[in-house]
Design a protein around this motif. Structure first.
Motif: not given
Length: 184
Positions: A114-115, A118-119, A122, A126-127, A129-130
Motif C-alpha cells: 500500500k505504501d 501511495n507513493r 494519489s 488512488l481512489t 485504483w483502490q
C-alpha cells in the motif's frame, strides 16, 4: 503505475480471493470442530495484540520494512505452508500460528505494498485504483463462492494446498510489482 504493475497486483489478489472463497468453507467447517471456543479466543487475542504492536511500529520502522520486503514475503509464504500442513495434525497450532502470522508478516506485507502504491498514486487516481482492485478481488471471491456451493465438502488437504499455492503466487506477483514500483 504501469499496466504491468497493475496486472501483477490484480492477478495475485484476485486469484487468492477466488481460491479462498472456493476453499475456505470446507477448511473452516473441518477445523472449527477440532478446536474449542477458548482456543479461538486466545488466537484472536494474540492476533489483536500483535497487530496493535506492529501497527504502532509502522511509522518509525517504515524504511526497515521496505528494505526487508522480500524477506518478509518469503517468511510469510514459508510460515504459511508450515502452519497449514502442521495444522492438519495439530489444529491449535493452525489457529495460533495464523494469528501471529497475520498480525506480523502479513500486516507488514500489505503495508509495504500500500505504501508503494501511495507513493505513485494519489487523489482520484488512488481512489480509482483502490476501487478497481477491490472490485477484482470481490469478483474473484464471488466466482470462488459459487464454486464452493457447486462443489461442497472439498478435500481439506487439497483446499489447503490450493491456499498455499495462491499465497505463494500472490507473494511472487506482489514482489514483482513492488520492484517495478520502486523503479517508477
Amino acid at each position: 503505475m504501469t499496466q504491468t504493475v497493475k496486472w501483477l497486483l490484480l492477478s495475485g489478489s484476485t486469484i487468492m480471493s477466488f481460491i479462498y472463497a472456493a476453499t475456505s468453507p470446507s477448511v473452516h467447517v473441518y477445523f472449527m470442530q477440532l478446536v474449542s471456543a477458548q482456543t479461538l479466543a486466545v488466537a484472536n487475542i494474540i492476533g489483536i495484540g500483535l497487530a496493535a504492536l506492529v501497527h504502532s511500529t509502522i511509522s518509525s520502522a517504515r524504511d526497515f520494512y521496505h528494505k526487508w520486503f522480500l524477506l518478509i514475503v518469503v517468511i510469510d509464504v514459508t510460515c504459511f505452508w508450515i502452519i497449514s500442513f502442521f495444522g492438519l495434525e495439530w489444529p491449535t497450532i493452525r489457529f495460533l500460528g495464523f494469528s501471529v502470522l497475520s498480525a506480523v508478516s502479513t500486516t507488514l506485507w500489505v503495508m509495504v505494498i500500500k505504501d508503494s502504491i501511495n507513493r505513485v498514486l494519489s487523489g482520484r487516481t488512488l481512489t480509482n485504483w483502490q476501487a478497481k482492485s477491490n472490485a477484482f478481488e470481490l469478483y474473484g471471491a464471488f466466482v470462488g463462492g459459487f464454486i464452493a456451493i457447486v462443489v461442497p465438502n472439498m478435500n481439506v488437504e487439497f483446499c489447503i494446498l490450493l491456499q498455499c499455492i495462491s499465497n505463494m503466487l500472490m507473494g511472487i506477483t506482489d514482489w514483482m510489482a513492488y520492484k517495478k514500483l520502486q523503479g517508477d
